[in-house]
Motif scaffolding. Sequence first.
Motif, PDB file in Angstrom:
ATOM      1  N   ALA A  53       0.706  -1.311   0.027  1.00 16.54           N
ATOM      2  CA  ALA A  53      -0.038  -0.234  -0.114  1.00 16.54           C
ATOM      3  C   ALA A  53       0.984   1.320  -0.032  1.00 16.54           C
ATOM      4  CB  ALA A  53      -0.902  -0.079   1.351  1.00 16.54           C
ATOM      5  N   LEU A  54       1.878   1.320   0.895  1.00 17.52           N
ATOM      6  CA  LEU A  54       2.893   2.436   0.903  1.00 17.52           C
ATOM      7  C   LEU A  54       3.652   2.557  -0.393  1.00 17.52           C
ATOM      8  CD1 LEU A  54       4.042   4.626   2.416  1.00 17.52           C
ATOM      9  CD2 LEU A  54       5.826   3.035   3.489  1.00 17.52           C
ATOM     10  N   GLY A  55       3.960   1.518  -0.940  1.00 14.76           N
ATOM     11  CA  GLY A  55       4.717   1.478  -2.423  1.00 14.76           C
ATOM     12  C   GLY A  55       3.837   2.196  -3.289  1.00 14.76           C
ATOM     13  N   VAL A  56       2.568   1.774  -3.398  1.00 19.74           N
ATOM     14  CA  VAL A  56       1.825   2.067  -4.467  1.00 19.74           C
ATOM     15  C   VAL A  56       1.374   3.683  -4.080  1.00 19.74           C
ATOM     16  CG1 VAL A  56      -0.454   1.738  -3.515  1.00 19.74           C
ATOM     17  CG2 VAL A  56      -0.294   1.850  -6.169  1.00 19.74           C
ATOM     18  N   ALA A  57       1.355   4.091  -3.132  1.00 23.22           N
ATOM     19  CA  ALA A  57       1.072   5.648  -2.746  1.00 23.22           C
ATOM     20  C   ALA A  57       2.277   6.481  -3.155  1.00 23.22           C
ATOM     21  CB  ALA A  57       0.878   5.764  -1.314  1.00 23.22           C
ATOM     22  N   LEU A  58       3.390   5.997  -2.856  1.00 24.29           N
ATOM     23  CA  LEU A  58       4.720   6.683  -3.462  1.00 24.29           C
ATOM     24  C   LEU A  58       4.729   6.496  -4.670  1.00 24.29           C
ATOM     25  CD1 LEU A  58       7.212   5.143  -0.909  1.00 24.29           C
ATOM     26  CD2 LEU A  58       6.499   7.629  -0.905  1.00 24.29           C
ATOM     27  N   ALA A  59       4.290   5.553  -5.554  1.00 27.29           N
ATOM     28  CA  ALA A  59       4.384   5.688  -7.057  1.00 27.29           C
ATOM     29  C   ALA A  59       3.488   6.608  -7.458  1.00 27.29           C
ATOM     30  CB  ALA A  59       4.007   4.160  -7.392  1.00 27.29           C
ATOM     31  N   MET A  60       2.417   6.901  -7.055  1.00 29.95           N
ATOM     32  CA  MET A  60       1.406   7.776  -7.394  1.00 29.95           C
ATOM     33  C   MET A  60       2.044   9.340  -7.388  1.00 29.95           C
ATOM     34  SD  MET A  60      -2.346   6.296  -6.710  1.00 29.95           S
ATOM     35  CE  MET A  60      -2.073   6.145  -5.121  1.00 29.95           C
ATOM     36  N   VAL A  61       2.725   9.423  -6.198  1.00 28.73           N
ATOM     37  CA  VAL A  61       3.225  10.734  -5.908  1.00 28.73           C
ATOM     38  C   VAL A  61       4.476  11.109  -7.147  1.00 28.73           C
ATOM     39  CG1 VAL A  61       4.748  12.052  -4.572  1.00 28.73           C
ATOM     40  CG2 VAL A  61       3.056  11.025  -3.418  1.00 28.73           C
ATOM     41  N   VAL A  62       5.324   9.877  -7.090  1.00 28.86           N
ATOM     42  CA  VAL A  62       6.353  10.115  -8.269  1.00 28.86           C
ATOM     43  C   VAL A  62       5.755  10.105  -9.704  1.00 28.86           C
ATOM     44  CG1 VAL A  62       8.153   8.615  -9.586  1.00 28.86           C
ATOM     45  CG2 VAL A  62       7.897   8.664  -7.083  1.00 28.86           C
ATOM     46  N   VAL A  63       4.710   9.552 -10.173  1.00 30.91           N
ATOM     47  CA  VAL A  63       3.948   9.724 -11.403  1.00 30.91           C
ATOM     48  C   VAL A  63       3.490  11.191 -11.402  1.00 30.91           C
ATOM     49  CG1 VAL A  63       2.002   9.179 -12.801  1.00 30.91           C
ATOM     50  CG2 VAL A  63       3.286   7.677 -11.622  1.00 30.91           C
ATOM     51  N   ARG A  64       3.086  11.883 -10.478  1.00 30.13           N
ATOM     52  CA  ARG A  64       2.667  13.315 -10.411  1.00 30.13           C
ATOM     53  C   ARG A  64       3.791  14.237 -10.597  1.00 30.13           C
ATOM     54  NH1 ARG A  64      -2.625  15.324  -9.645  1.00 30.13           N
ATOM     55  NH2 ARG A  64      -4.172  13.901  -8.994  1.00 30.13           N
ATOM     56  N   LEU A  65       4.811  13.871  -9.940  1.00 33.87           N
ATOM     57  CA  LEU A  65       6.003  14.879  -9.929  1.00 33.87           C
ATOM     58  C   LEU A  65       6.690  14.754 -11.582  1.00 33.87           C
ATOM     59  CD1 LEU A  65       7.750  14.051  -6.511  1.00 33.87           C
ATOM     60  CD2 LEU A  65       6.582  16.159  -7.191  1.00 33.87           C
ATOM     61  N   ALA A  66       6.727  13.643 -11.978  1.00 26.70           N
ATOM     62  CA  ALA A  66       7.109  13.331 -13.368  1.00 26.70           C
ATOM     63  C   ALA A  66       6.322  14.235 -14.201  1.00 26.70           C
ATOM     64  CB  ALA A  66       7.143  11.962 -13.606  1.00 26.70           C
ATOM     65  N   ARG A  67       4.931  14.179 -14.002  1.00 28.35           N
ATOM     66  CA  ARG A  67       4.268  14.920 -15.023  1.00 28.35           C
ATOM     67  C   ARG A  67       3.909  16.305 -14.713  1.00 28.35           C
ATOM     68  NH1 ARG A  67      -1.021  11.212 -16.307  1.00 28.35           N
ATOM     69  NH2 ARG A  67      -1.357  13.153 -17.570  1.00 28.35           N
ATOM     70  N   ARG A  68       4.467  16.823 -13.477  1.00 28.93           N
ATOM     71  CA  ARG A  68       4.581  18.065 -12.949  1.00 28.93           C
ATOM     72  C   ARG A  68       2.930  18.639 -12.688  1.00 28.93           C
ATOM     73  NH1 ARG A  68       8.943  21.372 -16.737  1.00 28.93           N
ATOM     74  NH2 ARG A  68      10.698  20.101 -16.065  1.00 28.93           N
ATOM     75  N   ASP A  69       2.321  17.385 -12.230  1.00 26.09           N
ATOM     76  CA  ASP A  69       0.792  17.782 -11.741  1.00 26.09           C
ATOM     77  C   ASP A  69       0.896  18.196 -10.108  1.00 26.09           C
ATOM     78  OD1 ASP A  69       0.000  17.157 -14.254  1.00 26.09           O
ATOM     79  OD2 ASP A  69      -0.487  14.864 -13.711  1.00 26.09           O
ATOM     80  N   THR A  70      -0.386  18.618  -9.915  1.00 25.28           N
ATOM     81  CA  THR A  70      -0.433  18.981  -8.465  1.00 25.28           C
ATOM     82  C   THR A  70      -0.280  17.716  -7.574  1.00 25.28           C
ATOM     83  OG1 THR A  70      -2.059  20.860  -9.128  1.00 25.28           O
ATOM     84  CG2 THR A  70      -2.072  20.086  -6.856  1.00 25.28           C
ATOM     85  N   VAL A  71       0.358  17.770  -6.588  1.00 25.51           N
ATOM     86  CA  VAL A  71       0.763  16.637  -5.835  1.00 25.51           C
ATOM     87  C   VAL A  71      -0.035  16.683  -4.322  1.00 25.51           C
ATOM     88  CG1 VAL A  71       2.922  16.163  -7.093  1.00 25.51           C
ATOM     89  CG2 VAL A  71       2.776  17.619  -4.900  1.00 25.51           C
ATOM     90  N   LYS A  72      -0.672  17.665  -4.000  1.00 28.55           N
ATOM     91  CA  LYS A  72      -1.293  17.669  -2.612  1.00 28.55           C
ATOM     92  C   LYS A  72      -1.878  16.567  -2.250  1.00 28.55           C
ATOM     93  CE  LYS A  72      -5.153  20.776  -4.119  1.00 28.55           C
ATOM     94  NZ  LYS A  72      -5.908  21.937  -3.673  1.00 28.55           N
ATOM     95  N   HIS A  73      -2.995  16.109  -3.310  1.00 33.29           N
ATOM     96  CA  HIS A  73      -3.855  14.790  -2.934  1.00 33.29           C
ATOM     97  C   HIS A  73      -2.983  13.673  -2.805  1.00 33.29           C
ATOM     98  CE1 HIS A  73      -7.272  17.350  -3.583  1.00 33.29           C
ATOM     99  NE2 HIS A  73      -6.683  17.839  -4.830  1.00 33.29           N
ATOM    100  N   ALA A  74      -2.206  13.656  -3.685  1.00 34.22           N
ATOM    101  CA  ALA A  74      -1.253  12.235  -3.647  1.00 34.22           C
ATOM    102  C   ALA A  74      -0.293  12.334  -2.355  1.00 34.22           C
ATOM    103  CB  ALA A  74      -0.209  12.221  -4.886  1.00 34.22           C
ATOM    104  N   PHE A  75       0.225  13.449  -1.781  1.00 40.59           N
ATOM    105  CA  PHE A  75       1.111  13.664  -0.810  1.00 40.59           C
ATOM    106  C   PHE A  75       0.074  13.154   0.464  1.00 40.59           C
ATOM    107  CE2 PHE A  75       4.836  15.948  -2.830  1.00 40.59           C
ATOM    108  CZ  PHE A  75       5.754  15.038  -2.329  1.00 40.59           C
ATOM    109  N   SER A  76      -1.080  13.715   0.404  1.00 37.10           N
ATOM    110  CA  SER A  76      -1.842  13.349   1.598  1.00 37.10           C
ATOM    111  C   SER A  76      -1.929  11.820   1.713  1.00 37.10           C
ATOM    112  CB  SER A  76      -3.058  14.138   1.470  1.00 37.10           C
ATOM    113  OG  SER A  76      -4.154  13.753   0.284  1.00 37.10           O
ATOM    114  N   GLY A  77      -2.445  11.365   0.683  1.00 36.10           N
ATOM    115  CA  GLY A  77      -2.270   9.717   0.569  1.00 36.10           C
ATOM    116  C   GLY A  77      -1.247   9.219   1.184  1.00 36.10           C
ATOM    117  N   VAL A  78      -0.027   9.718   0.737  1.00 38.23           N
ATOM    118  CA  VAL A  78       1.213   9.074   1.501  1.00 38.23           C
ATOM    119  C   VAL A  78       1.398   9.191   2.988  1.00 38.23           C
ATOM    120  CG1 VAL A  78       3.659   9.065   1.334  1.00 38.23           C
ATOM    121  CG2 VAL A  78       2.529   8.963  -0.722  1.00 38.23           C
TER     122      VAL A  78
END
Length: 257
Positions: free
Chosen positions: A66-91
């Motif tokens: 679960a932690l790995g997939v949450a981190l992976a979603m943050v990495v994807v957002r960072l790579a695409r330069r999207d807003t990361v607040k929702h992904a970070f809150s999930g992490v």
Amino acid sequence: MTSLDKPTTEETSADTSADDARAVTEAALFEAFGGVRGMIETVLPGLLFVSIYTVNKNLHMSAFAALGVALAMVVVRLARRDTVKHAFSGVFGVGFGVVFAMMTGNAKDFYLPGMLYTLGLALAYIVTAMAGVPLIGLMLGPVFKENLSWRTRNPGRKKAYTKASWAWGLILLAKCAILFPLYWWADTTQLGWVLVALKIPPFLLAVYLTWVFLAKAPPPIDVFAEMEAEERAEEERKAAASGESEGAPAGRHRRES
């Protein structure tokens, strides 16, 4: 159709304005709460945890997956330069869950931080609504570019934000009333599947009610546009004053000659 039956220009303009206000409200809510992708990022870690734990009852594998997939979603957002607040809150939510579960050895404690956060958030919505400073207004004011102008200058929107905060608070309290008894009485897989099932429907209901209340409220006051207009007016006044001061000596010089 007679001339009396035809819509007037004012009526058409009002309808267009109302449609524009609803569209702006929908877009703002979509942005504020993360949209479809935000919901996926909220649900996926917990779904992965309970799915793996249901199969093999391995706390460590379930938690770190679960932690790995949450981190992976943050990495994807960072790579695409999207807003990361929702992904970070999930992490952070998943991370606290992993820490709790590892400390106690009880897999159900993976869900406890999120449940406590939901309870605290429900109380915050209700308390701020009772205090006249509804949390939804504090959250959405900057999104609508109105900041806190709704508190003193737009009572209709303040009323809508108060209703929306009550709706969020009561819906989240109802969710807690289901989950906390299950935390004590049900096993990990039962609690996990119920929690996953209750992730999206209460959220969508609260967002829908917020949209209904705000769509019927007066439009927001764009304080940023007001500030820009004041700055332009001040620059024009300075330019006019500067022109007058430059013209005055020239006039005196002509009179003296």
